[in-house]
Enzyme design. Structure first.
Site, PDB file in Angstrom:
ATOM      1  N   GLY A 189      -0.398   8.053   1.334  1.00 31.45           N
ATOM      2  CA  GLY A 189      -0.345   8.129   2.796  1.00 31.45           C
ATOM      3  C   GLY A 189       0.976   7.712   3.416  1.00 31.45           C
ATOM      4  N   GLY A 249       2.504   4.807   3.613  1.00 32.18           N
ATOM      5  CA  GLY A 249       3.375   3.946   2.805  1.00 32.18           C
ATOM      6  C   GLY A 249       4.216   4.761   1.832  1.00 32.18           C
ATOM      7  N   GLY A 290       0.827  -1.215   0.000  1.00 29.06           N
ATOM      8  CA  GLY A 290       0.000   0.000   0.000  1.00 29.06           C
ATOM      9  C   GLY A 290       0.857   1.259   0.000  1.00 29.06           C
ATOM     10  N   ALA A 291       1.849   1.285  -0.897  1.00 30.99           N
ATOM     11  CA  ALA A 291       2.833   2.381  -0.848  1.00 30.99           C
ATOM     12  C   ALA A 291       2.511   3.517  -1.805  1.00 30.99           C
ATOM     13  CB  ALA A 291       4.218   1.822  -1.168  1.00 30.99           C
ATOM     14  N   TYR A 305     -12.791  -2.864  12.213  1.00 31.69           N
ATOM     15  CA  TYR A 305     -11.462  -2.267  11.996  1.00 31.69           C
ATOM     16  C   TYR A 305     -10.600  -2.461  13.246  1.00 31.69           C
ATOM     17  CZ  TYR A 305      -7.715   1.098  11.296  1.00 31.69           C
ATOM     18  OH  TYR A 305      -6.471   1.679  11.184  1.00 31.69           O
TER      19      TYR A 305
HETATM   20  N1  LIG Z   1      -4.781   7.442   8.808  1.00 32.37           N
HETATM   21  C1  LIG Z   1      -4.893   7.145  10.091  1.00 32.37           C
HETATM   22  O1  LIG Z   1      -5.407   7.924  10.897  1.00 32.37           O
HETATM   23  C2  LIG Z   1      -4.335   5.831  10.620  1.00 32.37           C
HETATM   24  C3  LIG Z   1      -4.285   5.638  12.007  1.00 32.37           C
HETATM   25  C4  LIG Z   1      -3.756   4.450  12.524  1.00 32.37           C
HETATM   26  C5  LIG Z   1      -3.320   3.476  11.653  1.00 32.37           C
HETATM   27  N2  LIG Z   1      -3.399   3.687  10.305  1.00 32.37           N
HETATM   28  C6  LIG Z   1      -2.900   2.608   9.440  1.00 32.37           C
HETATM   29  O2  LIG Z   1      -1.926   3.122   8.563  1.00 32.37           O
HETATM   30  C7  LIG Z   1      -1.896   2.323   7.375  1.00 32.37           C
HETATM   31  C8  LIG Z   1      -1.806   3.237   6.165  1.00 32.37           C
HETATM   32  O3  LIG Z   1      -2.950   4.048   6.111  1.00 32.37           O
HETATM   33  P1  LIG Z   1      -2.937   5.535   5.547  1.00 32.37           P
HETATM   34  O4  LIG Z   1      -3.488   6.409   6.621  1.00 32.37           O
HETATM   35  O5  LIG Z   1      -1.653   5.861   4.926  1.00 32.37           O
HETATM   36  O6  LIG Z   1      -4.112   5.426   4.444  1.00 32.37           O
HETATM   37  P2  LIG Z   1      -4.105   5.495   2.853  1.00 32.37           P
HETATM   38  O7  LIG Z   1      -3.526   6.781   2.371  1.00 32.37           O
HETATM   39  O8  LIG Z   1      -5.525   5.195   2.465  1.00 32.37           O
HETATM   40  O9  LIG Z   1      -3.145   4.297   2.425  1.00 32.37           O
HETATM   41  C9  LIG Z   1      -3.580   2.962   2.442  1.00 32.37           C
HETATM   42  C10 LIG Z   1      -2.877   2.217   1.326  1.00 32.37           C
HETATM   43  O10 LIG Z   1      -3.300   0.857   1.393  1.00 32.37           O
HETATM   44  C11 LIG Z   1      -3.648   0.464   0.076  1.00 32.37           C
HETATM   45  N3  LIG Z   1      -4.590  -0.658   0.079  1.00 32.37           N
HETATM   46  C12 LIG Z   1      -5.855  -0.706   0.547  1.00 32.37           C
HETATM   47  N4  LIG Z   1      -6.381  -1.913   0.324  1.00 32.37           N
HETATM   48  C13 LIG Z   1      -5.427  -2.651  -0.300  1.00 32.37           C
HETATM   49  C14 LIG Z   1      -5.369  -3.979  -0.802  1.00 32.37           C
HETATM   50  N5  LIG Z   1      -6.433  -4.807  -0.741  1.00 32.37           N
HETATM   51  N6  LIG Z   1      -4.224  -4.404  -1.375  1.00 32.37           N
HETATM   52  C15 LIG Z   1      -3.151  -3.591  -1.481  1.00 32.37           C
HETATM   53  N7  LIG Z   1      -3.157  -2.320  -1.044  1.00 32.37           N
HETATM   54  C16 LIG Z   1      -4.291  -1.858  -0.465  1.00 32.37           C
HETATM   55  C17 LIG Z   1      -4.246   1.696  -0.554  1.00 32.37           C
HETATM   56  O11 LIG Z   1      -4.290   1.540  -1.966  1.00 32.37           O
HETATM   57  P3  LIG Z   1      -5.391   2.308  -2.890  1.00 32.37           P
HETATM   58  O12 LIG Z   1      -4.845   3.674  -3.138  1.00 32.37           O
HETATM   59  O13 LIG Z   1      -5.444   1.461  -4.112  1.00 32.37           O
HETATM   60  O14 LIG Z   1      -6.673   2.355  -2.123  1.00 32.37           O
HETATM   61  C18 LIG Z   1      -3.249   2.726  -0.082  1.00 32.37           C
HETATM   62  O15 LIG Z   1      -2.099   2.688  -0.876  1.00 32.37           O
HETATM   63  C19 LIG Z   1      -3.135   1.421   7.427  1.00 32.37           C
HETATM   64  O16 LIG Z   1      -2.744   0.112   7.805  1.00 32.37           O
HETATM   65  C20 LIG Z   1      -3.975   2.030   8.529  1.00 32.37           C
HETATM   66  O17 LIG Z   1      -4.751   1.060   9.214  1.00 32.37           O
HETATM   67  C21 LIG Z   1      -3.878   4.835   9.772  1.00 32.37           C
END
Ligand SMILES: NC(=O)c1ccc[n+]([C@@H]2O[C@H](COP(=O)([O-])OP(=O)(O)OC[C@H]3O[C@@H](n4cnc5c(N)ncnc54)[C@H](OP(=O)(O)O)[C@@H]3O)[C@@H](O)[C@H]2O)c1
Length: 309
Positions: A15, A17, A11-12, A173
């Site tokens: 965000g 990644g 998921g890079a 979640y």
């Molecule tokens: N944002 C927050 O407040 C927060 C807080 C705590 C933990 N986290 C954790 O941080 C991590 C990254 O989240 P983020 O905030 O950076 O959100 P993000 O910008 O939505 O990034 C998530 C990434 O995961 C990819 N993804 C989703 N489903 C997938 C799948 N089935 N196969 C491969 N890739 C997939 C997305 O790809 P697409 O672009 O194709 O959708 C995107 O590249 C997550 O594990 C999340 O649970 C986030």
């Protein structure tokens, strides 16, 4: 010239990644970063942006959908067939929020499979391709222990195929992020037990507003989480350090909280029997067999949960 190191980030393309890929790639061309993404177009754009921003041309993208067992197995096969180098780092970062509902083509809850099960299979299948000093980081969340509401372990089948009682979106979640911790701690203890020097830790980035994770979030939610806020810049910087700096190379089983500081978090996350049950069920669901991962990691008669009984 220093030896090339290869780090995979799931998921890079956006965000956390993407930001972490940038912070690793900009250090030196000796880091090869592999963007494991489900959308080819977004992955190519991310790769080109990263090459332009960092000047590091050692960035490649490979197809991976963590909500599909077939896609995870294809990713590993492709990795081996392309003759890519030994892996020095794996960041299990891809994730979806609680607003997603429904089952995957494998028949599992979409959040459970995307956030936990796909990464369980990916990591265990990639272990034999890892260097002895490889670091695995699993991105969890402090929402595994949601404010004002206690989770209790329901057993893995209820999470994999939830009934109506578990239909509450946020809870699914939270459970998936609890699964990330159970997987991390169980794997850390198994690796230690088989005397592997590969490390595995968990990371909580905190609540970040500047990713694609939860668009249109209401202000009331943000206020409720004030003491849990993170920042994309700080969390990606910490994550890049944990993956690359010598100081963090030999540590396993930690929970890093929005920084390079490890803390102890919820009591529930350290429950050994729950972690073992999740591990065993995940192996059944993914049809993982002993020969596909490190010797003795599975079905070791001397092994019970977090060490010999
Ligand atoms: N944002 C927050 O407040 C927060 C807080 C705590 C933990 N986290 C954790 O941080 C991590 C990254 O989240 P983020 O905030 O950076 O959100 P993000 O910008 O939505 O990034 C998530 C990434 O995961 C990819 N993804 C989703 N489903 C997938 C799948 N089935 N196969 C491969 N890739 C997939 C997305 O790809 P697409 O672009 O194709 O959708 C995107 O590249 C997550 O594990 C999340 O649970 C986030």
């Amino acid at each position: 010239m220093a030896e090339m190191k290869t780090i995979i980030i799931t998921g890079a393309n956006s965000g956390l990644g993407f930001a972490t890929a940038e912070k690793i790639a900009e250090q030196t061309e000796d880091y090869q970063v592999i963007l494991a993404c489900r959308n080819k177009e977004k992955a190519e754009k991310a790769k080109n942006d990263l090459i332009e921003r960092t000047g590091n041309r050692n960035i490649i993208d490979l197809d991976l959908d963590t909500s599909s067992i077939k896609s995870v197995r294809n990713f590993v096969k492709q990795y081996q067939e392309l003759g890519l180098p030994q892996i020095d780092g794996l960041i299990c970062n891809a994730g979806i929020s609680g607003s997603h509902t429904g089952l995957t083509s494998d028949g599992f809850d979409i959040i459970f499979e995307t956030n936990h099960l796909g990464h369980y299979l990916l990591t265990t299948l990639l272990l034999p391709c890892m260097s002895e000093s490889a670091r695995i980081m699993v991105i969890s969340s402090d929402m595994h222990n949601p404010p004002g509401r206690q989770l209790s372990w329901t057993g893995t089948p209820a999470l994999a195929k939830p009934d109506e009682k578990l239909a509450d979106k946020g809870m699914r979640y939270s459970y998936s992020k609890l699964c990330n911790l159970y997987f991390t701690y169980e794997l850390a203890h198994r690796l230690e037990y088989i005397e592997s020097t590969i490390t595995v830790n968990a990371f909580n980035p905190g609540y970040m507003t500047d990713t694609n994770f939860m668009p249109n979030i209401p202000v009331s939610f943000f206020v409720k989480l004030m003491d849990r806020n993170g920042s994309l810049s700080d969390s990606s910087t910490a994550l890049a350090k944990l993956m690359t700096e010598n100081a963090y190379g030999n540590i396993s089983g930690n929970y890093y909280d929005r920084s390079t500081e490890a803390i102890e978090f919820s009591e529930l996350s350290y429950h050994k029997e729950n972690a073992l049950e999740l591990w065993n069920m995940s192996a059944v669901y993914t049809k993982l067999v002993r020969d596909e991962t490190l010797p003795k990691l599975l079905n070791n008669p001397n092994f019970y949960g977090w060490g010999p009984s």
